[in-house]
Design a protein around this motif. Structure first.
Motif, short mmCIF file in Angstrom:
data_model
loop_
_atom_site.label_atom_id
_atom_site.label_comp_id
_atom_site.label_asym_id
_atom_site.label_seq_id
_atom_site.Cartn_x
_atom_site.Cartn_y
_atom_site.Cartn_z
N VAL A 86 28.25 52.28 31.14
CA VAL A 86 28.27 50.83 31.35
C VAL A 86 28.03 50.58 32.83
O VAL A 86 28.62 51.24 33.68
CB VAL A 86 29.62 50.21 30.90
N VAL A 87 27.15 49.64 33.14
CA VAL A 87 26.82 49.33 34.52
C VAL A 87 27.22 47.89 34.81
O VAL A 87 26.83 46.98 34.07
CB VAL A 87 25.32 49.51 34.80
N LEU A 88 27.98 47.69 35.87
CA LEU A 88 28.43 46.35 36.23
C LEU A 88 27.86 45.99 37.60
O LEU A 88 27.95 46.80 38.53
CB LEU A 88 29.96 46.30 36.29
N ARG A 89 27.35 44.80 37.72
CA ARG A 89 26.68 44.41 38.95
C ARG A 89 27.14 43.02 39.36
O ARG A 89 27.26 42.13 38.50
CB ARG A 89 25.18 44.39 38.65
N GLY A 90 27.41 42.80 40.62
CA GLY A 90 27.83 41.47 41.05
C GLY A 90 28.13 41.43 42.53
O GLY A 90 27.98 42.43 43.24
N PRO A 91 28.54 40.25 43.01
CA PRO A 91 28.80 40.10 44.44
C PRO A 91 30.05 40.87 44.85
O PRO A 91 31.09 40.78 44.20
CB PRO A 91 29.01 38.60 44.61
N GLY A 92 29.94 41.62 45.95
CA GLY A 92 31.04 42.46 46.38
C GLY A 92 31.97 41.81 47.37
O GLY A 92 32.99 42.38 47.74
N ALA A 93 31.63 40.61 47.80
CA ALA A 93 32.45 39.94 48.81
C ALA A 93 32.20 38.44 48.74
O ALA A 93 31.48 37.97 47.87
CB ALA A 93 32.10 40.48 50.19
N GLY A 94 32.82 37.71 49.66
CA GLY A 94 32.61 36.28 49.72
C GLY A 94 33.78 35.51 49.11
O GLY A 94 34.55 36.04 48.31
N MET A 95 33.90 34.26 49.51
CA MET A 95 35.04 33.44 49.09
C MET A 95 35.14 33.32 47.58
O MET A 95 36.16 33.67 46.98
CB MET A 95 34.93 32.03 49.71
#
Lengths: 428, 428
Positions: free
Chosen positions: A296-305
């Motif tokens: 399973v591969v999960l992708r998304g923003p690693g930081a930020g408010m």
């Protein structure tokens, strides 16, 4: 309806402010989903007067996060201060002692003190959750601990430092050298106050240590992470890797082997056409492999408010809904002690070295490799504008020990103009 | 330690067998993670004697799944029979009436009867979980309902039928026409007994209806899904799309608009460089977008014994750990009724039509488009080996109503040799 869940938030930087915004702006939606209201009762931060663009009306103020953590009107202590020791640790310990549940985004705290904190929390019958500490907005802790709970996990991998991935992909797309892109990232405010945390792989290493613990039911062992940063990656490495169909990523890999727990955070070559190879900019990606689910591969923003606050709220909502789960998936007192794997699985390597432009230099290098049992798959020597001759080698699968031996031998010869670079080629 | 959680499994096909294997082979690991043993007490299937490659020793046998569902020694009824009505529905209802928790992999059952079943289960204080019903091994229900619980969801998208994605990507890579690859998929056993469930988008539409309910807190409305299959996609469409930097995917998209809930399952063009565009073969991908988290992309196997059993076990482990959550994220009785959106947001379209090879034909088509307010971004006419002249058009953003008007007008002209094809270009 159940009584409201009362939060005490310590730290009102980007993430803390993001959490306050969500709780204020989505009170009805959150209450509907959780079956109870989510309220903030008290907050704490360094400066009371700073304009954060969000109202703090109705919240008690504490100068001291330890006091906040132990208030009677706080059910969940939300630690968003950061730092592996000092106030964050003191306040988290105080909260646990006072019988609070804890939600934190603090990877350094947990990577260094997670075993003890988890055990204290569990002894007291309380939960300690940290979705926001790993890979920002991606619900990776939840996916691994809960969604894949029927799996024996075989490997976890991840690109979990957005700044490093920004630097590496920007070097490639703009054709700029490391130093220039590093400076650019600095100007953009992408780097930690101590940039080694980012480019040295320490921040990502913290995250890998947490993932490995959950994946394999082992004690958090940050000291066991073999760490290597991206500081020595040159634009030539990136171009040459691309030329051979690869991308260079600061990749964390954890797997349990017969020889112990292997935890590596290092620049690796991955196929350009793989999901990891295609990951551009500051985005994070985690690859979870289990015996049943395969990959399973999960992708998304690693930081930020927004993304980080989203992860914090995921934990808060779980607590509000009554989910009581062990910090690392199994009870902390049952987490296995494991030794770092002494030798890693053989993999192909990418080697770059610069030779003095003299007859016989390449032959010497090839001989050293051959003697150490390192077999060459591809080699390429190209012209450079100075007196050196850069050589690139891709090896067949090589045991790390054999490679180390060859590299040591090589640096003892009088043919290299500097230290050779060796990067793993990870099959993904 | 808490008492064991006792499962009754109805259906011992691929998925059921996979679940039995996990429970038998990983008893210790599961018990450690859940804090209690997971046991199978009874099973039910069509044939008792079939060799499934796994022992059923120690499990009571029931010929009738309804009897299984109501046994005193069953805590969780695991429904893996399939079918939207008949025994699966009867047994699930019986289980709920008998006060059992239910775990199911049955997308058709829930897409058609989910509202009622969820409400019965919740009225009785029990849970109904269905991670395996959507996108196989990907923990997408959990990510959406729990991990992103702090978000207002703005859009969900997904490639959720592996067979269709296999057909489309195989057409492209092998340069084969639809019929040939369809036959190939059939030979490989990839297609449902009624292939329309796959290639007509029905199976994926069921999944989209479930995702939409969770994402937007609305009643499951499969009838509201605008369905279009891949049967009319030609190899020319695929090549032409590729030529313009796109891939064609059977893409589900759900979003809540001011005009109602938009649910579409249809072939769309997506940028070749996007994660969706890069998705090859039978793999599934779901894109979740929320106001805080921005975008999270989940990728993994959409079917198969291991991955689907992994998802079923995720639900079982949640129940074992005491997680009690509403079926669709908020109480079923609070799910909003919503009408299907009457008109969708303007998007660019890809149009393909074949003109009779006569002077003036193209001018007539262009006039019709212009009159309907459809603005052309790019157009291409190419030579064909018969008497027709294929024309490809990419429009600027166009309201679906305007496009429909133009397409109707066009088919009334005597210039087309067949029905025109119109595919949305989805921004991802």
């Amino acid at each position: 309806m159940t009584a409201p869940l009362r939060l005490g938030i310590a730290g009102l930087g980007t993430v803390g402010t993001g959490v306050v915004k969500i709780v204020r702006q989505k009170a009805n939606l959150l209450a509907q989903r959780a079956g109870r209201a989510i309220e903030i009762t008290a907050v704490s931060a360094r400066s009371r007067d700073k304009d954060r663009g969000v109202s703090l009306t109705g919240y008690a103020w504490e100068d001291d996060p330890v006091k906040l953590a132990t208030r009677d009107d706080v059910d969940v202590f939300v630690e968003l201060m950061g730092g592996s020791d000092g106030p964050a640790k003191a306040a988290t310990e105080a909260a646990i002692d006072a019988g609070k549940d804890v939600v934190t985004a603090n990877k350094a705290l947990l990577a260094l003190h997670g075993n003890g904190l988890a055990q204290s929390a569990e002894d007291a019958g309380h939960v300690l959750r940290f979705e926001a500490a790993v890979a920002g907005g991606i619900p990776v802790i939840k996916s691994l601990t809960e969604g894949l709970a029927g799996n024996e996990i075989t490997r976890v991998m991840g690109v979990m430092n957005g700044t490093c991935n920004y630097i590496l992909t920007r070097m490639q797309s703009a054709g700029l050298p490391y130093d220039e892109v590093f400076e650019e990232a600095n100007q953009l405010g992408y780097l930690e106050a101590d940039p080694t945390l980012d480019v040295g792989g320490i921040d990502a290493g913290h995250k890998l240590a947490l993932l490995a613990s959950i994946a394999f039911g082992t004690q958090v062992d940050f000291d066991g992470v073999s760490l290597e940063g991206i500081q020595n990656i040159t634009i030539e490495d990136i171009h040459q890797a691309a030329d051979m169909g690869y991308r260079i990523k600061l990749l964390g890999v954890a797997r349990k082997t017969g020889r112990g727990l292997e935890q590596r955070m290092s620049p690796c070559l991955v196929p350009a056409s793989s999901p990891l190879g295609q990951l551009e900019g500051g985005t994070n990606m985690v690859v979870l492999e289990g015996d049943a689910v395969e990959q399973v591969v999960l992708r998304g923003p690693g930081a930020g408010m927004g993304p980080t606050a989203s992860a914090v709220m995921g934990d808060v909502m779980d607590i509000a809904r009554g989910l009581r789960i062990s910090t690392f998936g199994i009870p902390a007192k049952e987490l296995a002690e494991t030794s770092p794997a002494t030798a890693a699985t053989p993999v192909p390597y990418y080697l770059r070295m610069a030779l003095h432009d003299k007859p016989g230099a390449l032959a010497k290098v090839a001989t050293v490799l051959g003697n150490a049992g390192v077999s060459i798959d591809r080699m390429r020597q190209y012209r450079h504008d100075d007196e050196t001759a850069p050589v690139l080698i891709v090896t067949h699968k090589t045991a790390p020990a054999a490679l180390d031996e060859a590299l040591t031998e090589m640096t003892n010869l009088d043919v290299l103009t500097g230290a050779p670079v060796a990067l793993r080629i990870e099959s993904v």
